[in-house]
Design a protein around this motif. Structure first.
Motif, PDB file in Angstrom:
ATOM      1  N   THR B  35     -92.118  -4.975 108.543  1.00  0.00           N
ATOM      2  CA  THR B  35     -92.700  -5.058 107.297  1.00  0.00           C
ATOM      3  C   THR B  35     -93.784  -6.368 107.286  1.00  0.00           C
ATOM      4  N   LEU B  36     -94.681  -6.251 106.228  1.00  0.00           N
ATOM      5  CA  LEU B  36     -95.870  -7.055 106.153  1.00  0.00           C
ATOM      6  C   LEU B  36     -95.617  -7.302 104.506  1.00  0.00           C
ATOM      7  N   CYS B  37     -96.143  -6.533 103.625  1.00  0.00           N
ATOM      8  CA  CYS B  37     -95.884  -6.922 102.279  1.00  0.00           C
ATOM      9  C   CYS B  37     -94.828  -7.031 101.595  1.00  0.00           C
ATOM     10  N   ASN B  38     -93.556  -6.427 102.290  1.00  0.00           N
ATOM     11  CA  ASN B  38     -92.376  -6.570 101.653  1.00  0.00           C
ATOM     12  C   ASN B  38     -91.747  -7.953 101.446  1.00  0.00           C
ATOM     13  N   GLY B  46     -95.427  -1.441  98.731  1.00  0.00           N
ATOM     14  CA  GLY B  46     -95.852  -0.396  99.652  1.00  0.00           C
ATOM     15  C   GLY B  46     -97.278  -0.329 100.087  1.00  0.00           C
ATOM     16  N   SER B  47     -97.972  -1.512 100.244  1.00  0.00           N
ATOM     17  CA  SER B  47     -99.410  -1.519 100.359  1.00  0.00           C
ATOM     18  C   SER B  47     -99.646  -1.625 101.734  1.00  0.00           C
ATOM     19  N   CYS B  48     -98.883  -2.278 102.742  1.00  0.00           N
ATOM     20  CA  CYS B  48     -99.398  -2.502 103.891  1.00  0.00           C
ATOM     21  C   CYS B  48     -99.395  -1.259 105.038  1.00  0.00           C
ATOM     22  N   ARG B  49     -98.147  -0.636 104.642  1.00  0.00           N
ATOM     23  CA  ARG B  49     -98.066   0.772 105.556  1.00  0.00           C
ATOM     24  C   ARG B  49     -97.324   0.500 106.706  1.00  0.00           C
ATOM     25  N   ILE B  50     -97.134  -0.793 107.018  1.00  0.00           N
ATOM     26  CA  ILE B  50     -96.577  -1.158 108.400  1.00  0.00           C
ATOM     27  C   ILE B  50     -95.448  -0.614 108.649  1.00  0.00           C
ATOM     28  N   CYS B  51     -94.582  -0.298 107.622  1.00  0.00           N
ATOM     29  CA  CYS B  51     -93.227   0.057 107.575  1.00  0.00           C
ATOM     30  C   CYS B  51     -93.057   1.523 107.592  1.00  0.00           C
ATOM     31  N   THR B  61     -93.128   5.392 103.501  1.00  0.00           N
ATOM     32  CA  THR B  61     -93.013   3.916 103.433  1.00  0.00           C
ATOM     33  C   THR B  61     -91.620   3.411 103.276  1.00  0.00           C
ATOM     34  N   CYS B  63     -90.327   0.862 103.061  1.00  0.00           N
ATOM     35  CA  CYS B  63     -89.831  -0.226 101.967  1.00  0.00           C
ATOM     36  C   CYS B  63     -89.755   0.146 100.437  1.00  0.00           C
TER      37      CYS B  63
END
Ligand code: SF4
Ligand code: FES
Lengths: 483, 232
Positions: B35-38, B46-51, B61, B63
């Motif tokens: 995760t990054l934005c979480n 749910g903005s970065c989508r890395i998850c 996503t 998160c």
């Protein structure tokens, strides 16, 4: 009809240099110039950055002696955070930094001597370039090559233990250091399995000095005359005149040994040193103000340091220093190739200093950082392997770097390197109609004695690529040779 | 009464309370989803989508998506990992991230993820955007070169009466983080420190501090990102 010869090393990241030699119709050398592109960009690059980033940022100037930049910047910032200079730090802060510095000096000098200089000495300047490199040394003198590698490794491990990483660490922070040395780390350096322990390092350093002295005896005329010329010399010395590579006051002596600068607080370096810009080189030419542009230039580096210092505060290096001084009857030594001798004496001194520091319980202290009244400007000076290195920063009231000025060692040696190349050109080219391999090698060897950044990396893996181009007076290409 | 439900991640049977977000549910079962934005405990965005994971074959996503009974989740697959790596690479080229000189190095989540996903050279061209260091706040330095616009500071840093200290201004390529001039100045040292810690990268920096932790002792030197969850 006049001729112009250009020697252009095809270089990598450290810098870019080329040599031009101008001949008149009789084949006499009229003018030589060494052109170097160096790193002015960094002084802009750090502008606007928070000041405490400087020691970590600026070390990327150089992959060969990053520790010197790291420490010079940290010393300048010591002044800015009000920790003062030199003795302002806690004993642990100061001694950890010193250990880092001596480790750096040791490994950098070892690299230079074993990898870069020894091939020239062992195989001769005129020898086959295919042998005249570290691979050649490894094939013919395995023990020397192994010693070089292990000494470098030892120095790098010291750097890792003090700075956090072998290159581009973060150990020195404004006002001190971010770690001490654990007992385990200390014991490994003191009593590690052969050869990686301090006593072996001292033994090998002594052997390297002895190797040079033998070599000198057998090749006296070359070592004494090659690229030799009189000059002034500048370095830091300890207040009492001792050799001190980490901290001190500025001193300069002329070719006869007269002190032309003494006991100068480097915070005031701008009062004493000026930098001249010449249209044909990107690198500035520093000189002592009061002696003017013509006469104020000086050499820095191992040779200069042994010329300015009164003594060396460790016993084995002091013994060698006395022999070194005796060779010139106590007068300054102006022989470029004696730079190697001086460098090896410094290796020995660095090894002795590391032993002294490793045995000092202050390295296990916990008081790491000092702070005092904030200043907006600071200067840090250190004796880097290649010579005196100046870092000067001014910050704004938001803690951002507003101004940075660096005078790196190679810049300090700009004029001397030009002189050395000129000397070689006169000796080897006068009356010659053709560029010989020996000539090309000699130029390279003369530059390399100063260990400038531009030559290190390229030569470590073999030959520094050179190109000589010959022009007539009308700039017509009449010959070109490459190594 | 909470109900335990069953689901699978990469074929492994897992259990969690119904309604738990997938990323949390995975964590409880010893599975790491990056995760990054979480921020744990703060409403996800749910903005970065890395998850991103695939839930019953569809990308989601993790998160923001609660687990449901019988879900089949794909997490550690070459396809998904490459998407994550692409996101990391995109974040690198969109800012100016010079890890070797950054104070956050060794404690930076973006750098740690780049190591985890073995990023070498980004597949996208570097943008080298012109961005500034804003040192006007007496409490913090903002380095816009490194901001990945995750909004963690906006969502997590509030005054005692619940007001936001951070906000976005402008839009599109020009969007950047700002601090409320009054609240920013009045911010307590503790809150400023919390902001530094909440920022996953080195975009929010404390004043006159840096590189305090020696290399080798920094957060991700000791424990690569995700390894704390995976070793449970
Ligand atoms: S400053 Fe840090 S926490 Fe705030 S949006 Fe930028 S990267 Fe995220
Ligand atoms: S962590 Fe889920 S979208 Fe950023």
């Amino acid at each position: 009809m006049g001729k112009k010869i250009t020697i252009e090393p095809v270089t990598r990241v450290e810098g870019h240099g080329k040599v031009t030699i101008h001949l008149d119709n009789q084949g006499n050398v009229t003018r030589t110039r060494l052109h170097i592109v160096e790193f002015r960009g960094f002084e802009r690059f750090v502008q606007g950055r928070p000041y405490w980033e400087a020691p970590v940022l600026v070390q990327r100037l150089c992959g060969i002696c990053p520790v010197s930049h790291h420490l010079a910047a940290a010393k300048a910032l010591d002044v800015i955070v009000g920790a003062g200079t030199g003795d302002g730090l806690t004993p642990t802060g100061e001694k950890m930094r010193r250990l880092m510095h001596y480790g750096q000096m040791f490994q950098s000098h070892a690299l230079h001597f074993f990898h870069l200089a020894s091939p020239d000495l062992l195989f001769g300047i005129d020898s086959d370039p295919l042998m005249r490199n570290i691979i050649g040394v490894a094939l013919k003198h395995k023990d020397l090559a192994v010693q070089g590698v292990m000494m470098r490794k030892y120095g790098q491990e010291i750097i890792k233990a003090t700075a956090g990483k072998k290159i581009h660490g973060t150990g020195a922070i404004p006002g001190g250091i971010n770690k001490n040395l654990t007992i385990e780390e200390r014991d490994a350096f003191l009593h590690g399995a052969d050869p990686l322990n301090i006593d072996k390092m001292i033994e090998w350093s002594q052997a390297a000095v002895d190797f040079f002295k033998d070599y000198h005896q057998q090749n006296q005329s070359m070592i004494d005359n090659f690229a030799a010329f009189p000059s002034s010399h500048l370095s830091l010395v300890r207040k009492d005149g001792a050799l001190d590579l980490y901290h001190g006051v500025l001193r300069a002596v002329d070719a006869e040994g007269k002190k032309i600068l003494d006991d100068v607080d480097y915070q005031e370096y701008t009062k004493y040193i000026n930098e001249e810009v010449r249209s044909w080189s990107y690198m500035k030419f520093p000189y002592l103000y009061h002696l003017g542009k013509e006469n104020g230039w000086y050499r820095v580096g191992p040779l200069a340091r042994l010329n300015t210092a009164d003594f060396i505060p460790t016993p084995l290096a002091q013994r060698e220093f006395e022999l070194f001084k005796a060779y010139t009857n106590g007068k300054p030594n102006n022989m470029s190739m004696h730079m190697h001798w001086a460098r090896l004496i410094e290796i020995l001194h660095a090894a002795e200093m590391m032993k002294e520091l490793l045995n000092d319980p202050d390295l296990q202290g916990d008081d790491l950082v000092t702070k005092g009244t904030k200043q907006n400007e600071g200067v840090g000076v250190i004796e880097a392997p290649r010579g005196t290195l100046f870092h000067h920063y001014r910050i704004n009231d938001k803690d951002q770097i507003e101004m940075a000025n660096l005078i790196v060692s190679t810049t300090n040696n700009n004029e001397p390197m030009n002189r050395a190349v000129n000397k070689v050109a006169v000796d080897y080219m006068t009356g010659q109609k053709e560029i010989t391999e020996g000539m090309m090698n000699a130029v390279e060897v003369a530059i390399r004695a100063y260990d400038p950044c531009l030559s290190c990396a390229t030569h470590a893996l073999g030959q520094m690529p050179l190109e000589i181009t010959l022009y007539d007076a009308n700039n017509n290409l009449i010959d070109r040779k490459r190594t | 009464m909470s109900t335990l439900i069953k689901f699978t991640i990469d074929g492994v049977e897992c259990m969690a309370e119904a309604g738990t977000y997938i990323v949390e549910a995975a964590r409880e079962n010893g599975i790491y989803i990056p995760t990054l934005c979480n921020i744990r405990g703060v409403k996800p965005r749910g903005s970065c989508r890395i998850c991103s994971v695939k839930v019953n074959g569809r990308p989601m996503t993790s998160c923001t998506t609660p687990v449901a009974d019988g879900m089949e989740i794909e997490n550690n697959t070459p396809e998904i990992n490459d998407i994550r790596k692409a996101i990391i690479e995109a974040l690198f080229v969109e800012g100016n991230h010079f890890c070797p000189a950054c104070e956050k190095s060794g404690c930076c989540e973006l750098q740690a993820l780049a190591y985890r996903f073995k990023m070498m050279v980004p597949r996208f061209p570097y943008n080298f955007p012109r961005k500034e260091v804003d040192a006007s706040s007496p409490k913090l330095i903002k380095d816009h070169n490194r901001c990945i616009l995750c909004k963690r500071c906006i969502r997590a840093i509030k005054t005692e009466d619940g007001k936001n200290v951070f906000a976005f201004v402008k839009r599109g390529r020009n969007v950047r983080i700002i601090m409320d001039p009054v609240l920013g100045e009045q911010m307590s040292d503790e809150l400023a420190q919390k902001a530094v810690e909440i920022c996953p990268v080195g975009a929010l920096l404390p004043r006159e501090k840096g590189y305090q932790t020696p290399i080798g002792k920094r957060k991700y030197d000791l424990e690569p990102i995700g390894s704390d969850i995976e070793k449970k």
